[in-house]
Scaffold this motif. Structure first.
Motif, PDB file in Angstrom:
ATOM      1  N   GLU A 141     -58.746  62.717 103.644  1.00 38.90           N
ATOM      2  CA  GLU A 141     -58.289  63.684 102.639  1.00 38.90           C
ATOM      3  C   GLU A 141     -56.881  64.146 102.983  1.00 38.90           C
ATOM      4  N   ASN A 142     -55.976  64.075 101.997  1.00 37.03           N
ATOM      5  CA  ASN A 142     -54.580  64.506 102.171  1.00 37.03           C
ATOM      6  C   ASN A 142     -54.272  65.622 101.192  1.00 37.03           C
ATOM      7  N   LEU A 170     -58.941  59.472  93.999  1.00 35.92           N
ATOM      8  CA  LEU A 170     -58.272  58.499  94.861  1.00 35.92           C
ATOM      9  C   LEU A 170     -56.767  58.658  94.736  1.00 35.92           C
ATOM     10  N   MET A 171     -56.082  58.600  95.855  1.00 36.32           N
ATOM     11  CA  MET A 171     -54.627  58.690  95.856  1.00 36.32           C
ATOM     12  C   MET A 171     -54.005  57.298  95.726  1.00 36.32           C
ATOM     13  N   LEU A 218     -65.424  45.503 109.118  1.00 36.93           N
ATOM     14  CA  LEU A 218     -64.490  45.972 108.092  1.00 36.93           C
ATOM     15  C   LEU A 218     -64.407  47.481 108.164  1.00 36.93           C
ATOM     16  N   VAL A 219     -63.208  48.011 108.197  1.00 32.23           N
ATOM     17  CA  VAL A 219     -63.010  49.454 108.085  1.00 32.23           C
ATOM     18  C   VAL A 219     -62.368  49.678 106.727  1.00 32.23           C
ATOM     19  N   VAL A 220     -62.994  50.539 105.928  1.00 29.72           N
ATOM     20  CA  VAL A 220     -62.508  50.840 104.583  1.00 29.72           C
ATOM     21  C   VAL A 220     -61.931  52.257 104.624  1.00 29.72           C
ATOM     22  N   LEU A 221     -60.595  52.361 104.478  1.00 25.88           N
ATOM     23  CA  LEU A 221     -59.916  53.661 104.516  1.00 25.88           C
ATOM     24  C   LEU A 221     -59.700  54.135 103.078  1.00 25.88           C
ATOM     25  N   VAL A 222     -60.432  55.181 102.695  1.00 21.07           N
ATOM     26  CA  VAL A 222     -60.372  55.699 101.334  1.00 21.07           C
ATOM     27  C   VAL A 222     -59.526  56.975 101.352  1.00 21.07           C
ATOM     28  N   HIS A 223     -58.349  56.932 100.712  1.00 18.60           N
ATOM     29  CA  HIS A 223     -57.411  58.055 100.688  1.00 18.60           C
ATOM     30  C   HIS A 223     -57.690  58.908  99.449  1.00 18.60           C
TER      31      HIS A 223
END
Length: 193
Positions: A192-193, A117-118, A104-109
């Motif tokens: 991070e954006n 969190l965005m 599982l890859v968890v992409l946290v924006h």
């Protein structure tokens, strides 16, 4: 398999007609059976069939061949493509986990300035659940990961990136194990954006 049949082994021994015979390649019981075959069916003397173990030293002189009392320390080495490593290495452990339970890859924006969190995290899975279960399971794991991010960043304002990723990984792992009885390789990534 790479192992010859008994008749082929007998033929090879008879053609070479060795004075000493050292069975190699395979588990000990296979090599032992090969030694018995050489003795019983090919006429090699029992004392000239030498059963060696990893690390044994063979002393070969003009008129005798013996296994020395001393041994060389040996260990298993993993050869992987052009690389080399120890068995039990983290890479090997990760591969075993992926083979048994998937990944599982968890992409946290996250907003770069506020660190909030965005959006709900994105989940990418491979070999973890069947297609008909994917959407529902991924949605719940995304919620769990988002809640974990909020919890760790609110409770510990000084938590660094590694602490946050570790907490998300542990929380998602607890969830997947309790609900699905699976322990996939979990890779949280903070974007991070």
């Amino acid at each position: 398999s790479g192992h010859g049949y008994q008749e082929e082994l007998k033929q090879m021994i008879k053609m070479v007609n060795p004075k000493y015979f050292i069975p190699v390649h395979g588990e000990y019981f296979m090599r032992h059976a090969h030694g018995i075959l050489a003795e019983k069916d090919c006429g090699i003397k029992n004392e000239n069939v030498l059963m060696m173990q990893n690390g044994n030293i063979l002393i070969a002189e003009k008129d005798k061949v013996v296994i020395a009392d001393a041994k060389i320390e040996t260990k298993c080495i993993l050869i992987d493509g052009l690389g080399e490593g120890q068995t039990g290495s983290p890479v090997q452990v990760d591969r075993q986990v992926m083979a048994e339970n998937g990944a599982l890859v968890v992409l946290v924006h996250v907003n770069k300035k506020t660190k909030h969190l965005m959006k709900t995290p994105d989940i990418v899975s491979r070999g973890f659940v069947y297609m008909h279960e994917t959407e529902e399971v991924a949605a719940r794991i995304a919620e769990v990961a988002g809640e974990a991010y909020k919890t760790i960043t609110e409770k510990n304002k000084k938590a660094n990136r590694q602490d946050v990723k570790r907490y998300i990984k542990q929380t998602v792992d607890r969830y997947t194990y309790s609900k699905l009885d699976r322990r996939p390789l979990i890779v949280p990534l903070i974007i991070e954006n």
